[in-house]
Write a protein that holds these residues in place. Structure first.
Motif, PDB file in Angstrom:
ATOM      1  N   PRO A  55      10.694  23.011 114.540  1.00  0.00           N
ATOM      2  CA  PRO A  55       9.523  22.993 115.431  1.00  0.00           C
ATOM      3  C   PRO A  55       8.832  24.349 115.484  1.00  0.00           C
ATOM      4  O   PRO A  55       9.400  25.383 115.101  1.00  0.00           O
ATOM      5  CB  PRO A  55      10.127  22.628 116.789  1.00  0.00           C
ATOM      6  N   SER A  56       7.607  24.351 115.965  1.00  0.00           N
ATOM      7  CA  SER A  56       6.864  25.604 116.132  1.00  0.00           C
ATOM      8  C   SER A  56       7.644  26.561 117.022  1.00  0.00           C
ATOM      9  O   SER A  56       8.227  26.157 118.032  1.00  0.00           O
ATOM     10  CB  SER A  56       5.494  25.324 116.763  1.00  0.00           C
ATOM     11  N   CYS A  58      10.349  28.267 116.254  1.00  0.00           N
ATOM     12  CA  CYS A  58      11.809  28.305 116.083  1.00  0.00           C
ATOM     13  C   CYS A  58      12.278  29.488 115.241  1.00  0.00           C
ATOM     14  O   CYS A  58      13.478  29.675 115.057  1.00  0.00           O
ATOM     15  CB  CYS A  58      12.314  26.998 115.467  1.00  0.00           C
ATOM     16  N   HIS A 207       6.432  22.974 108.372  1.00  0.00           N
ATOM     17  CA  HIS A 207       6.551  22.065 109.508  1.00  0.00           C
ATOM     18  C   HIS A 207       6.732  20.632 109.042  1.00  0.00           C
ATOM     19  O   HIS A 207       7.027  19.750 109.843  1.00  0.00           O
ATOM     20  CB  HIS A 207       5.276  22.113 110.374  1.00  0.00           C
ATOM     21  N   PRO A 224      14.924  24.523 118.216  1.00  0.00           N
ATOM     22  CA  PRO A 224      13.921  25.294 118.962  1.00  0.00           C
ATOM     23  C   PRO A 224      14.477  26.673 119.328  1.00  0.00           C
ATOM     24  O   PRO A 224      15.689  26.884 119.350  1.00  0.00           O
ATOM     25  CB  PRO A 224      13.666  24.447 120.214  1.00  0.00           C
ATOM     26  N   HIS A 264      15.453  18.906 119.354  1.00  0.00           N
ATOM     27  CA  HIS A 264      14.562  19.172 120.494  1.00  0.00           C
ATOM     28  C   HIS A 264      15.307  19.007 121.824  1.00  0.00           C
ATOM     29  O   HIS A 264      16.169  18.152 121.941  1.00  0.00           O
ATOM     30  CB  HIS A 264      13.358  18.221 120.455  1.00  0.00           C
TER      31      HIS A 264
END
Length: 264
Positions: A55-56, A58, A207, A224, A264
């Protein structure tokens, strides 16, 4: 003779191309400490194509920049070729999300730039640029400026420039993220072909689960922030003209997607 990158799992006796031991990275933002990565231990074998997905935020790009030598880990050690990474070097080529080509130079001059700065004689430089433009499918546009090319062609030129010094390792930070879907798919397959032909070690940050499943001979999924490894899987897609059609691709994509969702 070294194994081809599409062959079976690497020999453990071969020294790793990149070794990360206990790597963590912390930085300050808005007056507080932020832990981006924690406890990363990875051995990347010569000729592997490692796709790092997550994920963004990380720490994927941070990891890549530390291997490149643009950042230093807060703790732990990163070795390339058995030596600690302290700065960027010609043994590691880097391709960014944006091509970052010099707009005033031709495509040929952009690809040749690093070779000229290194003092490579003109005949050898010309031969190397010709070889690379042919490799990335730009042999007929070498005289054009970057702004005269499509986004996909600009990124091909950036890949050729990164390959020019003949690095053993090619680092790619979401190189196709800014492209339209059709161009992205085409360049993914072209990059896979370049990897199979050259035997370079690739580290790709993305991604996209599909991109990781297609391009990685090994996939690492990060949690994350702080990023830790939650999946580390080696797998080989068959040597096929259309690997996305292979049953192995769909199964692999689902495993990686499940790991990303579970993180997540």
């Amino acid at each position: 003779m070294p194994p081809r990158p599409d062959q079976a799992a690497p020999d453990s006796a071969v020294a790793p191309a990149v070794a990360l031991s206990g790597v963590r990275h912390q930085y300050r933002a808005a007056g507080r400490d932020v832990l981006a990565l924690d406890g990363i231990d990875l051995l990347i074998e010569p000729g592997e194509a490692l796709a790092v997905v997550g994920p963004s935020g990380c720490g994927k790009s941070t990891l890549l920049r530390m291997i490149a030598g643009f950042l230093r880990p807060s703790h732990g050690r990163i070795d390339v070729g058995g030596a600690p990474v302290t700065r960027p070097g010609p043994d590691r080529g880097v391709v960014f999300q944006q091509p970052r080509l010099f707009p005033w130079l031709s495509v040929r001059a952009n690809v040749a730039y690093g070779l000229r700065e290194a003092g490579l004689p003109r005949p050898a430089r010309t031969a190397r640029v010709d070889e690379l433009l042919e490799l990335v499918g730009l042999a007929d546009v070498g005289g054009l400026r970057p702004y005269e090319l499509s986004g996909g062609m600009q990124q091909r030129a950036a890949i050729a420039r990164a390959l020019a010094p003949d690095p053993g390792i090619l680092l790619l930070d979401e190189p196709f993220a800014a492209l339209d879907a059709l161009t992205r798919e085409r360049l993914q397959e072209e990059l896979r072909g370049i990897w199979l032909r050259t035997g370079k070690t690739l580290v790709l940050v993305t991604h996209s689960v599909d991109e990781a499943a297609l391009l990685g001979s090994r996939i690492v999924v990060l949690s994350p922030r702080p990023g830790t490894v939650v999946l580390d899987e080696r797998s080989q897609l068959p040597r096929a003209e259309h690997p996305r059609a292979a049953p192995e691709f769909a199964a692999r994509r689902e495993r990686v997607l499940a790991a990303v969702r579970g993180a997540h």
